[in-house]
Design a protein around this motif. Structure first.
Motif, mmCIF file in Angstrom:
data_model
loop_
_atom_site.group_PDB
_atom_site.id
_atom_site.type_symbol
_atom_site.label_atom_id
_atom_site.label_comp_id
_atom_site.label_asym_id
_atom_site.label_seq_id
_atom_site.Cartn_x
_atom_site.Cartn_y
_atom_site.Cartn_z
ATOM 1 N N SER A 119 0.818 -1.216 0.000
ATOM 2 C CA SER A 119 0.000 0.000 0.000
ATOM 3 C C SER A 119 0.851 1.263 0.000
ATOM 4 N N LEU A 120 2.058 1.181 0.574
ATOM 5 C CA LEU A 120 2.953 2.340 0.646
ATOM 6 C C LEU A 120 4.077 2.273 -0.387
ATOM 7 N N ALA A 121 4.148 1.169 -1.147
ATOM 8 C CA ALA A 121 5.231 0.948 -2.124
ATOM 9 C C ALA A 121 6.599 1.135 -1.467
ATOM 10 N N LEU A 122 6.793 0.486 -0.331
ATOM 11 C CA LEU A 122 8.030 0.653 0.433
ATOM 12 C C LEU A 122 9.218 0.014 -0.286
ATOM 13 N N PRO A 123 10.346 0.716 -0.331
ATOM 14 C CA PRO A 123 11.547 0.155 -0.961
ATOM 15 C C PRO A 123 12.408 -0.649 0.017
ATOM 16 N N PHE A 124 11.832 -1.098 1.107
ATOM 17 C CA PHE A 124 12.539 -1.883 2.114
ATOM 18 C C PHE A 124 11.572 -2.903 2.709
ATOM 19 N N VAL A 125 12.125 -3.806 3.502
ATOM 20 C CA VAL A 125 11.367 -4.936 4.050
ATOM 21 C C VAL A 125 10.839 -4.615 5.446
ATOM 22 N N LEU A 126 9.670 -5.164 5.752
ATOM 23 C CA LEU A 126 9.096 -5.105 7.099
ATOM 24 C C LEU A 126 9.228 -6.490 7.716
ATOM 25 N N LEU A 127 9.770 -6.552 8.928
ATOM 26 C CA LEU A 127 9.985 -7.818 9.616
ATOM 27 C C LEU A 127 8.900 -8.055 10.654
ATOM 28 N N ALA A 128 8.480 -9.311 10.772
ATOM 29 C CA ALA A 128 7.399 -9.689 11.686
ATOM 30 C C ALA A 128 7.975 -10.167 13.013
ATOM 31 N N ASP A 129 7.879 -9.326 14.028
ATOM 32 C CA ASP A 129 8.313 -9.654 15.394
ATOM 33 C C ASP A 129 7.057 -9.843 16.242
ATOM 34 N N THR A 130 6.259 -10.855 15.893
ATOM 35 C CA THR A 130 4.940 -11.029 16.491
ATOM 36 C C THR A 130 4.976 -11.261 17.994
ATOM 37 N N GLY A 131 6.014 -11.858 18.507
ATOM 38 C CA GLY A 131 6.129 -12.081 19.948
ATOM 39 C C GLY A 131 6.948 -11.028 20.667
ATOM 40 N N LEU A 132 7.363 -9.985 19.950
ATOM 41 C CA LEU A 132 8.188 -8.888 20.495
ATOM 42 C C LEU A 132 9.527 -9.362 21.057
ATOM 43 N N ARG A 133 9.981 -10.527 20.634
ATOM 44 C CA ARG A 133 11.254 -11.074 21.125
ATOM 45 C C ARG A 133 12.414 -10.131 20.793
ATOM 46 N N VAL A 134 12.481 -9.694 19.549
ATOM 47 C CA VAL A 134 13.564 -8.804 19.130
ATOM 48 C C VAL A 134 13.377 -7.417 19.735
ATOM 49 N N ALA A 135 12.166 -6.910 19.738
ATOM 50 C CA ALA A 135 11.904 -5.588 20.322
ATOM 51 C C ALA A 135 12.353 -5.531 21.780
ATOM 52 N N ARG A 136 12.134 -6.600 22.525
ATOM 53 C CA ARG A 136 12.582 -6.629 23.931
ATOM 54 C C ARG A 136 14.110 -6.530 24.015
ATOM 55 N N ARG A 137 14.798 -7.250 23.145
ATOM 56 C CA ARG A 137 16.261 -7.231 23.173
ATOM 57 C C ARG A 137 16.819 -5.857 22.816
ATOM 58 N N TYR A 138 16.034 -5.084 22.097
ATOM 59 C CA TYR A 138 16.451 -3.745 21.695
ATOM 60 C C TYR A 138 15.796 -2.649 22.536
ATOM 61 N N GLY A 139 15.173 -3.007 23.661
ATOM 62 C CA GLY A 139 14.582 -1.998 24.538
ATOM 63 C C GLY A 139 13.481 -1.204 23.870
ATOM 64 N N SER A 140 12.715 -1.860 23.005
ATOM 65 C CA SER A 140 11.737 -1.160 22.181
ATOM 66 C C SER A 140 10.304 -1.599 22.434
ATOM 67 N N VAL A 141 9.995 -1.989 23.678
ATOM 68 C CA VAL A 141 8.635 -2.419 24.010
ATOM 69 C C VAL A 141 8.029 -1.446 25.005
ATOM 70 N N ARG A 142 6.819 -1.006 24.680
ATOM 71 C CA ARG A 142 6.081 -0.123 25.591
ATOM 72 C C ARG A 142 5.397 -0.963 26.667
ATOM 73 N N ALA A 143 4.942 -0.306 27.699
ATOM 74 C CA ALA A 143 4.258 -0.996 28.796
ATOM 75 C C ALA A 143 2.964 -1.665 28.340
ATOM 76 N N ASP A 144 2.337 -1.159 27.272
ATOM 77 C CA ASP A 144 1.072 -1.736 26.804
ATOM 78 C C ASP A 144 1.266 -2.925 25.860
ATOM 79 N N GLY A 145 2.516 -3.352 25.648
ATOM 80 C CA GLY A 145 2.766 -4.530 24.841
ATOM 81 C C GLY A 145 2.984 -4.282 23.364
ATOM 82 N N TYR A 146 3.048 -3.043 22.948
ATOM 83 C CA TYR A 146 3.363 -2.721 21.558
ATOM 84 C C TYR A 146 4.795 -2.221 21.469
#
Length: 192
Positions: A119-146
């Motif tokens: 929909s945005l014609a992005l020239p890069f890839v979007l990665l699926a971190d459905t369990g927030l495993r990677v986001a947690r390792r990078y300190g990128s998780v909010r208190a509400d789970g997003y």
């Protein structure tokens, strides 16, 4: 109440203080994740781009020798994510140059990422971190789970060169700082 009980009670209250502050003030958060100079934690995630599902998972370790931008965002099709990723796409060469790998990392499924990237014609890839495993390792998780809007620049040596744990997709200053960080990481890799 004895002094030791009072001390324990105070210590208990102080332990709750960071969470209470974060709940009251969205600008207060506990800083975590790798710092500049640290080796970037490994990432192996499935992804998708405007052409559909990626043939193989994105593996950060295979990006050695290149500058990599990791952009964590909340959800596909939200106004803020759309603003950030559209700006990345529209200013891609200006922000990142020709040799930088850029990936968006969100909690949604690969199938939803396909729709969003198309929909945005992005020239890069979007990665699926459905369990927030990677986001947690990078300190990128909010208190509400997003995921929180954070951006990391990884140098060609696999080390974090820059991070913005409060990236604001609505301000030019955030994009300007990112552009400078990418340029510095690219220049440092060229000197080697």
């Amino acid at each position: 109440m004895s002094l030791s009980r009072a001390t324990l009670a105070l210590a208990g209250l102080l332990a709750l203080l960071p969470a209470a502050l974060a709940a009251q003030d969205p600008s207060a958060f506990v800083v975590s994740g790798p710092e500049p100079g640290d080796r970037a934690p490994g990432i192996v995630l499935d992804g998708a781009g405007k052409s559909g599902r990626s043939d193989r998972p994105f593996d950060l370790s295979l990006q050695l020798g290149r500058v990599v931008v990791l952009a964590f965002y909340q959800r596909d099709f939200t106004p803020t994510a759309t603003k950030e990723l559209t700006t990345f796409a529209e200013r891609f060469t200006d922000l990142f140059g020709d040799s930088t790998s850029v990936v968006g990392i969100g909690v949604d499924s690969v199938d939803l990422h396909v729709s969003f990237a198309q929909s945005l014609a992005l020239p890069f890839v979007l990665l699926a971190d459905t369990g927030l495993r990677v986001a947690r390792r990078y300190g990128s998780v909010r208190a509400d789970g997003y995921a929180r809007y954070t951006v990391y620049v990884i140098g060609p040596d696999g080390r974090v060169r820059w991070r913005d744990l409060r990236f604001d997709p609505a301000t030019d200053a955030s994009y300007d700082a990112l552009k400078q960080a990418v340029a510095a990481a690219t220049a440092s890799g060229a000197r080697k």
